[in-house]
Scaffold this motif. Structure first.
Motif, PDB file in Angstrom:
ATOM      1  N   THR A  35       0.829  -1.209   0.000  1.00 57.03           N
ATOM      2  CA  THR A  35       0.000   0.000   0.000  1.00 57.03           C
ATOM      3  C   THR A  35       0.864   1.260   0.000  1.00 57.03           C
ATOM      4  O   THR A  35       0.597   2.206  -0.741  1.00 57.03           O
ATOM      5  CB  THR A  35      -0.941   0.027   1.221  1.00 57.03           C
ATOM      6  N   THR A  36       1.927   1.262   0.819  1.00 60.34           N
ATOM      7  CA  THR A  36       2.767   2.458   0.936  1.00 60.34           C
ATOM      8  C   THR A  36       3.430   2.815  -0.387  1.00 60.34           C
ATOM      9  O   THR A  36       3.456   3.986  -0.783  1.00 60.34           O
ATOM     10  CB  THR A  36       3.838   2.261   2.024  1.00 60.34           C
ATOM     11  N   PHE A  37       3.964   1.812  -1.088  1.00 61.06           N
ATOM     12  CA  PHE A  37       4.690   2.083  -2.323  1.00 61.06           C
ATOM     13  C   PHE A  37       3.816   1.904  -3.567  1.00 61.06           C
ATOM     14  O   PHE A  37       4.089   2.506  -4.608  1.00 61.06           O
ATOM     15  CB  PHE A  37       5.910   1.166  -2.432  1.00 61.06           C
ATOM     16  N   GLY A  38       2.780   1.070  -3.473  1.00 65.03           N
ATOM     17  CA  GLY A  38       1.966   0.770  -4.642  1.00 65.03           C
ATOM     18  C   GLY A  38       0.895   1.800  -4.935  1.00 65.03           C
ATOM     19  O   GLY A  38       0.598   2.081  -6.108  1.00 65.03           O
ATOM     20  N   ILE A  39       0.306   2.394  -3.887  1.00 64.63           N
ATOM     21  CA  ILE A  39      -0.790   3.323  -4.129  1.00 64.63           C
ATOM     22  C   ILE A  39      -0.323   4.608  -4.821  1.00 64.63           C
ATOM     23  O   ILE A  39      -1.007   5.100  -5.731  1.00 64.63           O
ATOM     24  CB  ILE A  39      -1.558   3.602  -2.819  1.00 64.63           C
ATOM     25  N   PRO A  40       0.842   5.199  -4.448  1.00 61.55           N
ATOM     26  CA  PRO A  40       1.313   6.333  -5.263  1.00 61.55           C
ATOM     27  C   PRO A  40       1.529   5.971  -6.739  1.00 61.55           C
ATOM     28  O   PRO A  40       1.251   6.782  -7.626  1.00 61.55           O
ATOM     29  CB  PRO A  40       2.628   6.724  -4.586  1.00 61.55           C
ATOM     30  N   LEU A  41       2.018   4.750  -7.001  1.00 57.08           N
ATOM     31  CA  LEU A  41       2.140   4.305  -8.391  1.00 57.08           C
ATOM     32  C   LEU A  41       0.771   4.214  -9.053  1.00 57.08           C
ATOM     33  O   LEU A  41       0.605   4.576 -10.231  1.00 57.08           O
ATOM     34  CB  LEU A  41       2.826   2.933  -8.440  1.00 57.08           C
ATOM     35  N   LEU A  42      -0.227   3.720  -8.303  1.00 59.74           N
ATOM     36  CA  LEU A  42      -1.581   3.617  -8.823  1.00 59.74           C
ATOM     37  C   LEU A  42      -2.140   5.002  -9.140  1.00 59.74           C
ATOM     38  O   LEU A  42      -2.802   5.200 -10.168  1.00 59.74           O
ATOM     39  CB  LEU A  42      -2.474   2.897  -7.813  1.00 59.74           C
ATOM     40  N   VAL A  43      -1.852   5.979  -8.277  1.00 60.71           N
ATOM     41  CA  VAL A  43      -2.323   7.342  -8.511  1.00 60.71           C
ATOM     42  C   VAL A  43      -1.680   7.922  -9.766  1.00 60.71           C
ATOM     43  O   VAL A  43      -2.347   8.545 -10.600  1.00 60.71           O
ATOM     44  CB  VAL A  43      -2.028   8.235  -7.291  1.00 60.71           C
ATOM     45  N   LEU A  44      -0.368   7.721  -9.917  1.00 60.45           N
ATOM     46  CA  LEU A  44       0.319   8.238 -11.106  1.00 60.45           C
ATOM     47  C   LEU A  44      -0.212   7.572 -12.376  1.00 60.45           C
ATOM     48  O   LEU A  44      -0.407   8.226 -13.401  1.00 60.45           O
ATOM     49  CB  LEU A  44       1.825   8.014 -10.975  1.00 60.45           C
ATOM     50  N   ALA A 248       9.362  11.370  -4.048  1.00 61.81           N
ATOM     51  CA  ALA A 248       9.849  11.834  -5.350  1.00 61.81           C
ATOM     52  C   ALA A 248      10.179  10.693  -6.299  1.00 61.81           C
ATOM     53  O   ALA A 248      10.301  10.923  -7.511  1.00 61.81           O
ATOM     54  CB  ALA A 248      11.095  12.704  -5.159  1.00 61.81           C
ATOM     55  N   ALA A 249      10.337   9.479  -5.781  1.00 57.13           N
ATOM     56  CA  ALA A 249      10.803   8.362  -6.612  1.00 57.13           C
ATOM     57  C   ALA A 249       9.943   8.121  -7.857  1.00 57.13           C
ATOM     58  O   ALA A 249      10.500   7.983  -8.962  1.00 57.13           O
ATOM     59  CB  ALA A 249      10.916   7.095  -5.771  1.00 57.13           C
ATOM     60  N   PRO A 250       8.591   8.056  -7.747  1.00 57.07           N
ATOM     61  CA  PRO A 250       7.825   7.842  -8.990  1.00 57.07           C
ATOM     62  C   PRO A 250       8.033   8.940 -10.020  1.00 57.07           C
ATOM     63  O   PRO A 250       8.136   8.670 -11.222  1.00 57.07           O
ATOM     64  CB  PRO A 250       6.366   7.811  -8.488  1.00 57.07           C
ATOM     65  N   VAL A 253      11.946   8.711 -11.322  1.00 63.84           N
ATOM     66  CA  VAL A 253      12.272   7.522 -12.104  1.00 63.84           C
ATOM     67  C   VAL A 253      11.426   7.428 -13.372  1.00 63.84           C
ATOM     68  O   VAL A 253      11.939   7.109 -14.453  1.00 63.84           O
ATOM     69  CB  VAL A 253      12.107   6.253 -11.237  1.00 63.84           C
ATOM     70  N   ILE A 254      10.135   7.701 -13.269  1.00 69.04           N
ATOM     71  CA  ILE A 254       9.250   7.523 -14.419  1.00 69.04           C
ATOM     72  C   ILE A 254       9.300   8.726 -15.360  1.00 69.04           C
ATOM     73  O   ILE A 254       9.468   8.583 -16.576  1.00 69.04           O
ATOM     74  CB  ILE A 254       7.805   7.263 -13.950  1.00 69.04           C
ATOM     75  N   GLN A 255       9.170   9.933 -14.790  1.00 70.59           N
ATOM     76  CA  GLN A 255       9.073  11.117 -15.650  1.00 70.59           C
ATOM     77  C   GLN A 255      10.437  11.697 -16.012  1.00 70.59           C
ATOM     78  O   GLN A 255      10.627  12.163 -17.131  1.00 70.59           O
ATOM     79  CB  GLN A 255       8.204  12.173 -14.967  1.00 70.59           C
ATOM     80  N   ASP A 263      10.328  -0.430 -12.414  1.00 69.39           N
ATOM     81  CA  ASP A 263      11.668   0.046 -12.047  1.00 69.39           C
ATOM     82  C   ASP A 263      11.640   0.804 -10.727  1.00 69.39           C
ATOM     83  O   ASP A 263      12.599   0.760  -9.951  1.00 69.39           O
ATOM     84  CB  ASP A 263      12.236   0.937 -13.150  1.00 69.39           C
ATOM     85  N   VAL A 264      10.543   1.532 -10.462  1.00 68.84           N
ATOM     86  CA  VAL A 264      10.405   2.205  -9.168  1.00 68.84           C
ATOM     87  C   VAL A 264      10.350   1.173  -8.049  1.00 68.84           C
ATOM     88  O   VAL A 264      11.042   1.289  -7.031  1.00 68.84           O
ATOM     89  CB  VAL A 264       9.145   3.086  -9.141  1.00 68.84           C
ATOM     90  N   GLY A 265       9.522   0.145  -8.241  1.00 66.49           N
ATOM     91  CA  GLY A 265       9.455  -0.912  -7.242  1.00 66.49           C
ATOM     92  C   GLY A 265      10.780  -1.625  -7.044  1.00 66.49           C
ATOM     93  O   GLY A 265      11.141  -2.002  -5.927  1.00 66.49           O
ATOM     94  N   MET A 266      11.526  -1.789  -8.126  1.00 66.10           N
ATOM     95  CA  MET A 266      12.814  -2.468  -8.041  1.00 66.10           C
ATOM     96  C   MET A 266      13.788  -1.719  -7.133  1.00 66.10           C
ATOM     97  O   MET A 266      14.576  -2.330  -6.401  1.00 66.10           O
ATOM     98  CB  MET A 266      13.411  -2.613  -9.446  1.00 66.10           C
ATOM     99  N   ILE A 267      13.739  -0.399  -7.154  1.00 64.91           N
ATOM    100  CA  ILE A 267      14.629   0.385  -6.288  1.00 64.91           C
ATOM    101  C   ILE A 267      14.425   0.007  -4.830  1.00 64.91           C
ATOM    102  O   ILE A 267      15.378  -0.282  -4.092  1.00 64.91           O
ATOM    103  CB  ILE A 267      14.384   1.895  -6.497  1.00 64.91           C
TER     104      ILE A 267
END
Length: 412
Positions: A35-44, A248-250, A253-255, A263-267
């Motif tokens: 949830t902590t790392f996945g939900i910001p990815l879901l929002v992006l 800032a990671a998403p 790394v993505i933008q 790749d964000v998750g891999m970090i």
């Protein structure tokens, strides 16, 4: 003819550390990390907006902070196991509801859904966190001088969750969409609730302690423990830098680097592997040298690495530096958890733990707001400023703790 010699529950053996502490903590760590790392990815992925990603990160943390005092009071009143079980099951139901709603939502509806999901899972995750930490604190007190070893196992479990959680969340989101990722989070949450030992380990049932009274109890206890206070202050400043990197990671790394959500998750997964190995080394070092020398070395590595992260522009270097930073943070976390389990009285553990966690995690929503309001061209300068603040804060903290009694004593 067989005769009973006592109530059935009286013959039930007490849960072992594996069954009563480590297994439910493992399931909760998986759900928490996803949830902590996945939900910001879901929002992006849903909004394609760096601003909303930062807002979502803040929304994940602001309700968590508001829930800490109530969670501590509830744990002190009802016990760790009932609170942990209830929070885990409610989180599973909340995530399932979002998974069912998202396929039929678009535009504003989808944005509102993921924002509400960030806020609600944040609150429930902190209830389960306070309950799990309280149970771990009790196990540490029972272990006596080997408390840091119990805390090392618990931190290792958290790092395994951080290892698997972000990578799994990014992979599931990329291949199976939001429904696949949220279904797995719900499964981990439900397993955590089912594995929680069915026992009432709190005080007599009744109305929970008022939130403000719980905060006052935690504050008065912390004020009486200057060693714990100084460590909490230093780690709070460090968490501002770490939180900014997480938020800032998403975006970076993505933008900025043109990589994928996987790749964000891999970090963070690589960082968790490094931390998992480092925690075992930190534990042995504490056995031999004591808490202060190991904590001071970890703090120096963390401060130096965080400054270096702000200067890198390549994905590989960024990944390696984040891994080293989080490994160093692991050493300071073992120190913090060991001191908490030794210093905080059992009667006020939940309230004091809640207050210390509230202070330690307050920088995370601030980091989300900073990401949301900072223009991309100035982001590196903000990160550098936070890294300098972290270095100064840790230097002052460990200078003040240098003469603290017991911190230089080997714990083997």
């Amino acid at each position: 003819m067989r005769h009973r010699v006592g109530p059935r529950h009286a013959r039930r053996p007490a849960p072992t550390l594996l069954r009563g502490i480590y297994l439910p903590r493992s399931m909760d760590a998986g759900a928490h990390a996803m949830t902590t790392f996945g939900i910001p990815l879901l929002v992006l992925a849903t909004t394609n907006s760096a601003v909303l990603t930062g807002v979502a990160f803040a929304l994940e943390w602001v309700p968590r902070l508001a829930a800490f005092a109530l969670a501590g009071a509830m744990v002190d009143r009802y016990g760790a196991s009932p609170v942990f079980r209830t929070a885990s099951v409610l989180r599973a139901l909340t995530v399932v509801a979002a998974a069912l709603a998202l396929p039929y939502s678009d535009g504003v509806g989808a944005t509102v859904t993921v924002m509400l999901l960030a806020a609600s899972t944040g609150v429930l995750s902190e209830f389960s966190y306070i309950a799990a930490e309280t149970a771990g604190g009790a196990a540490s007190r029972a272990a006596g001088s080997r408390a840091h070893r119990v805390q090392s196992v618990l931190l290792g479990i958290d790092q395994v969750g951080t290892l698997a959680g972000p990578a799994l969340a990014g992979l599931l989101l990329e291949r199976y969409g939001a429904t696949g990722m949220l279904t797995v989070i719900a499964g981990f949450s439900l397993l955590a609730g089912l594995l929680a030992p069915r026992q009432r380990d709190g005080r007599a049932a009744g109305l929970p302690e008022p939130v403000m009274k719980g905060l006052r109890t935690g504050w008065s206890t912390m004020r009486s423990l200057p060693t714990l206070c100084w460590l909490v202050v230093g780690l709070t400043l460090s968490n501002l830098a770490v939180g900014l990197l997480q938020a800032a990671a998403p975006v970076i790394v993505i933008q900025h680097m043109g990589r994928s959500s996987a790749d964000v998750g891999m970090i963070w997964s690589v960082a968790a592997v490094a931390t998992l190995v480092a925690v075992a080394l930190w534990r042995r070092a504490i056995d031999r040298y004591g808490l202060w020398p190991v904590g001071a070395v970890a703090a120096a590595i963390a401060a130096t690495t965080c400054l270096a992260v702000t200067l890198t522009h390549t994905y590989t270097t960024y990944l390696v530096l984040i891994a080293v930073l989080m490994a160093a943070e692991g050493g300071m976390t073992v120190m913090l958890r060991t001191l908490r389990s030794h210093l905080i009285p059992a009667s006020a553990f939940g309230s004091t733990l809640a207050l210390s966690a509230l202070i330690l995690l307050a920088p995370f929503p601030v980091a989300g707001v900073l990401i949301a309001v900072t223009p991309p061209a100035l982001l590196v300068h903000v990160m550098t400023g936070c890294a300098v603040l972290q270095a100064v804060g840790l230097a002052v903290t460990f200078a003040r703790l240098r003469a603290a009694p017991g911190l230089r004593t080997a714990l083997a």
